[in-house]
Design a protein around this motif. Structure first.
Motif, PDB file in Angstrom:
ATOM      1  N   LYS B 185       0.841  -1.191   0.000  1.00 47.29           N
ATOM      2  CA  LYS B 185       0.000   0.000   0.000  1.00 47.29           C
ATOM      3  C   LYS B 185       0.880   1.247   0.000  1.00 47.29           C
ATOM      4  O   LYS B 185       2.098   1.156  -0.100  1.00 47.29           O
ATOM      5  N   ASP B 186       0.214   2.401   0.047  1.00 43.01           N
ATOM      6  CA  ASP B 186       0.923   3.673   0.197  1.00 43.01           C
ATOM      7  C   ASP B 186       1.932   3.919  -0.911  1.00 43.01           C
ATOM      8  O   ASP B 186       3.079   4.322  -0.667  1.00 43.01           O
ATOM      9  N   ALA B 187       1.508   3.672  -2.143  1.00 41.09           N
ATOM     10  CA  ALA B 187       2.357   3.974  -3.293  1.00 41.09           C
ATOM     11  C   ALA B 187       2.178   5.428  -3.700  1.00 41.09           C
ATOM     12  O   ALA B 187       1.162   6.055  -3.392  1.00 41.09           O
ATOM     13  N   SER B 188       3.191   5.981  -4.367  1.00 44.43           N
ATOM     14  CA  SER B 188       3.029   7.294  -4.998  1.00 44.43           C
ATOM     15  C   SER B 188       3.974   7.375  -6.178  1.00 44.43           C
ATOM     16  O   SER B 188       5.088   6.861  -6.140  1.00 44.43           O
ATOM     17  N   ILE B 189       3.488   8.014  -7.224  1.00 51.76           N
ATOM     18  CA  ILE B 189       4.191   8.036  -8.505  1.00 51.76           C
ATOM     19  C   ILE B 189       4.822   9.403  -8.717  1.00 51.76           C
ATOM     20  O   ILE B 189       4.174  10.437  -8.498  1.00 51.76           O
ATOM     21  N   PHE B 190       6.081   9.413  -9.144  1.00 51.72           N
ATOM     22  CA  PHE B 190       6.768  10.674  -9.435  1.00 51.72           C
ATOM     23  C   PHE B 190       6.108  11.330 -10.667  1.00 51.72           C
ATOM     24  O   PHE B 190       5.699  10.628 -11.593  1.00 51.72           O
ATOM     25  N   PRO B 191       6.077  12.672 -10.706  1.00 58.57           N
ATOM     26  CA  PRO B 191       5.309  13.343 -11.762  1.00 58.57           C
ATOM     27  C   PRO B 191       6.004  13.429 -13.120  1.00 58.57           C
ATOM     28  O   PRO B 191       5.404  13.932 -14.066  1.00 58.57           O
ATOM     29  N   PRO B 250       5.760  12.576  -4.779  1.00 60.24           N
ATOM     30  CA  PRO B 250       6.963  13.391  -4.586  1.00 60.24           C
ATOM     31  C   PRO B 250       6.931  14.647  -5.456  1.00 60.24           C
ATOM     32  O   PRO B 250       6.345  14.631  -6.532  1.00 60.24           O
ATOM     33  N   PHE B 251       7.532  15.717  -4.960  1.00 59.75           N
ATOM     34  CA  PHE B 251       7.638  16.918  -5.787  1.00 59.75           C
ATOM     35  C   PHE B 251       9.106  17.320  -5.931  1.00 59.75           C
ATOM     36  O   PHE B 251       9.940  16.995  -5.091  1.00 59.75           O
ATOM     37  N   LYS B 252       9.357  18.037  -7.043  1.00 62.44           N
ATOM     38  CA  LYS B 252      10.737  18.353  -7.394  1.00 62.44           C
ATOM     39  C   LYS B 252      11.126  19.714  -6.835  1.00 62.44           C
ATOM     40  O   LYS B 252      10.342  20.668  -6.917  1.00 62.44           O
ATOM     41  N   THR B 253      12.312  19.805  -6.283  1.00 61.94           N
ATOM     42  CA  THR B 253      12.854  21.083  -5.824  1.00 61.94           C
ATOM     43  C   THR B 253      14.247  21.226  -6.431  1.00 61.94           C
ATOM     44  O   THR B 253      14.745  20.301  -7.082  1.00 61.94           O
ATOM     45  N   LYS B 254      14.854  22.381  -6.191  1.00 62.69           N
ATOM     46  CA  LYS B 254      16.212  22.631  -6.693  1.00 62.69           C
ATOM     47  C   LYS B 254      17.171  21.560  -6.159  1.00 62.69           C
ATOM     48  O   LYS B 254      18.091  21.117  -6.834  1.00 62.69           O
ATOM     49  N   GLU B 255      16.927  21.122  -4.928  1.00 65.03           N
ATOM     50  CA  GLU B 255      17.852  20.211  -4.249  1.00 65.03           C
ATOM     51  C   GLU B 255      17.598  18.736  -4.560  1.00 65.03           C
ATOM     52  O   GLU B 255      18.449  17.892  -4.277  1.00 65.03           O
ATOM     53  N   GLY B 314      -1.294  13.743  -0.056  1.00 65.22           N
ATOM     54  CA  GLY B 314      -1.149  14.769  -1.072  1.00 65.22           C
ATOM     55  C   GLY B 314      -0.657  16.087  -0.531  1.00 65.22           C
ATOM     56  O   GLY B 314      -1.080  16.532   0.541  1.00 65.22           O
ATOM     57  N   ALA B 315       0.232  16.712  -1.287  1.00 62.54           N
ATOM     58  CA  ALA B 315       0.761  18.029  -0.935  1.00 62.54           C
ATOM     59  C   ALA B 315       1.004  18.798  -2.219  1.00 62.54           C
ATOM     60  O   ALA B 315       1.306  18.211  -3.262  1.00 62.54           O
ATOM     61  N   LEU B 316       0.849  20.107  -2.153  1.00 64.83           N
ATOM     62  CA  LEU B 316       1.225  20.971  -3.272  1.00 64.83           C
ATOM     63  C   LEU B 316       2.483  21.720  -2.871  1.00 64.83           C
ATOM     64  O   LEU B 316       2.613  22.139  -1.722  1.00 64.83           O
ATOM     65  N   PHE B 317       3.410  21.871  -3.824  1.00 61.55           N
ATOM     66  CA  PHE B 317       4.597  22.681  -3.549  1.00 61.55           C
ATOM     67  C   PHE B 317       4.518  23.897  -4.450  1.00 61.55           C
ATOM     68  O   PHE B 317       4.640  23.793  -5.669  1.00 61.55           O
ATOM     69  N   GLU B 318       4.270  25.079  -3.849  1.00 57.51           N
ATOM     70  CA  GLU B 318       4.053  26.296  -4.631  1.00 57.51           C
ATOM     71  C   GLU B 318       4.779  27.464  -3.974  1.00 57.51           C
ATOM     72  O   GLU B 318       4.588  27.731  -2.786  1.00 57.51           O
ATOM     73  N   GLU B 319       5.609  28.118  -4.738  1.00 60.66           N
ATOM     74  CA  GLU B 319       6.348  29.305  -4.265  1.00 60.66           C
ATOM     75  C   GLU B 319       7.082  29.069  -2.946  1.00 60.66           C
ATOM     76  O   GLU B 319       6.980  29.857  -1.997  1.00 60.66           O
TER      77      GLU B 319
END
Lengths: 348, 348
Positions: B185-191, B250-255, B314-319
């Motif tokens: 369970k608890d899968a998540s797909i990279f965007p 997962p969400f992408k950041t500079k790091e 779920g999470a949003l990464f914005e600004e």
């Protein structure tokens, strides 16, 4: 049911195998994949070894050091009350769970299918964290000039997973890593594509609902698998009432795909039976053995490291005859022949 | 750690949701996937329902009839000594194990991310044998103009597996079946693809060795997955000491890639933390939260159907801000914001 056991059974015994190192002894040579290779019959056998133990007050268990990739021997005191050695296969301790033996894969070759020349050296040894406590129960599928070998990889870090490798000569192997995540074992791959897809059986475990059934998956490339479907379940009141798992790689007949699988009863007796799957739509079950094809009866099947077990990872289907190589009592390799029509007669 | 919980928390409650049928009541609306959809924030929420029960001497549990695909209500006597209802989530009976509630997926939409309009009808209802006891905990990943939704499918026949569907409008869904076999369970797909491969996290279970860790898999087409690797384990002595599982996509950041995941302590307290994965080689862990980002503290997190739980899908990464939608006490949806730099500060 008319089945012919070889009068040479068991055809391969632990004393036939040279240990992989001088401080180990071979305690079992049993579940083996089989294929035709250069006109010979080739077995890829599970060989189980234990550390040689000169001190009856101690228990020695093998374990891989993940840093060095070397097998170490860990020592426990039998007098330690936190050490549980009631199951001959498993040691439970305050440091975790260990297997009492470690398995690798070893090749043997034969012209007549009964008398085997055994390779001097192991074919595949455990070599990474997924294989920390050994590699077991290989199945061989010949596809496009390559022999694909899937096997169970055992590790207290990663659990029990199904790994894939391939070879052209049974000396050099290419590893593809884990194809089915833990806990899953007893996979087998169909030898050809069916309408553009490869198919494989496997046996995932649901601890949450206590299910141990056979699933069917498909793939375009043999390494990435999806569309996983429950294929068949254990059957109450039958020889395969407690749980089931895939056996030999399926073979094709006029009537469809035949899979020789193992079924276990509630008293942990392992028998072999067959299921017939639709030729074009292998997720459809046409018929299934009402009774076992082989059940533990011969002395070498009844008694051994873990008795009352017949278990196959490989069969050849040649001229109407199914030639089954099977592990007996987790100790020996035995051989039996049965006509396909005999298998069909007992199916429903 | 400076985290901002919304003063409107919990932002969605069971009484905000219309039951899917008149004889059911909503007992929880909690773990939800999130995405931007037509400039709005869209939540795909797990809604848990129980049969309305007028008789306190009975226990009613929902279960799908596999033939008709209809949900039935099964009745048990509380006085029956073979019925164990000590866990509010699960009913153990001589007929097997049931969930006391059944979950489906339901959409809600918002312009400001806090005040939501809730769809009248469910988005996805359980509809096959893999989903017999409900569908739970959706994650949303937007890829190539499609929203992929993976969710846990619960069934006493097939166990707990990860299924995949996709949609363009959150009304019509295409199902792709099981992508990770039970129990997982608890899968998540990279965007997005990383060097020609899609990646996903998941949490297989090894009953044999008691492991519940996060694995990484890759795929060429989002439906067939292979190259499964253990990514990270529970950590003794930390907030995530008992077991862990993936959270938001997962969400992408500079790091690198940031995954907000849940960790559970030995007293079954669910907290949220983060792991930072290498941008190009996501199987490499750069850093991991030393302490939780969010832990159950607010009353709606401490008390509910199953208390002491914060859990995100779920999470949003914005600004520079991570906007986390999370399930609280298996009952509510809550919202919190945290600056990415705050998350990084507490990582090691």
């Amino acid at each position: 049911m008319s089945i012919l056991r070889s009068d040479r059974n068991p055809i391969i015994k632990p004393e036939d195998i040279k240990p992989s190192r001088p401080d180990f002894r071979v305690i079992g040579v049993f579940n083996c994949g089989v294929t035709r290779f250069h006109k010979e019959v080739l077995l890829l056998m599970r060989v189980a070894e234990m550390p040689v133990n000169p001190n009856p007050k101690k228990i020695l268990v093998p374990e891989m050091d993940i840093e060095t990739k070397e097998l170490n021997v860990i020592e426990f005191d039998k007098s330690d009350p936190s050490v549980d050695y009631s199951d001959p296969r498993v040691l439970k301790t305050s440091k975790g769970k260990f297997l009492t033996s470690v398995s690798h894969l070893h090749a043997a070759r034969s012209k007549n299918g009964i008398e085997f020349n055994i390779d001097d050296k192991p074919a595949m040894l455990p070599e990474n964290e997924y294989e920390k406590l050994g590699i077991e129960d290989p199945r061989i599928t010949y596809i496009d000039d390559r022999y694909y070998v899937n096997y169970n990889a055992i590790s207290d870090i990663t659990g029990v997973s199904v790994c894939l490798a391939s070879t052209k000569d049974f000396k050099e192997f290419t590893r593809y890593g884990v194809i089915f995540m833990p806990d899953n074992k007893d996979a087998s791959i169909f030898p050809e594509k069916i309408k553009d897809k490869y198919y494989a059986l496997s046996r995932p475990i649901s601890p949450e609902f206590g299910e141990k059934d056979i699933w069917l998956s498909d793939s375009s490339d043999i390494t990435a698998w999806g569309n996983h479907r429950l294929l068949m379940e254990a059957r109450e009141g039958y020889w395969d009432s407690a749980w089931i798992g895939g056996g030999a790689a399926p073979f094709k007949t006029k009537e469809g795909w035949v899979e020789i699988y193992h079924g276990v009863s509630s008293d942990e007796r392992y028998c072999l039976g067959a299921v017939l799957l639709d030729k074009d739509e292998p997720w459809k079950i046409i018929a299934r053995s009402e009774k076992p094809i082989i059940e533990p009866e011969a002395p070498y099947e009844l008694r051994g490291f873990f008795g009352n077990v017949v278990f196959t990872c490989g069969a050849l289907f040649e001229e109407g005859v199914v030639k089954i190589y099977y592990g007996a009592a987790d100790t020996y390799i035995a051989y039996a022949e049965i006509k396909l029509e005999e298998i069909y007669k007992q199916m429903k």
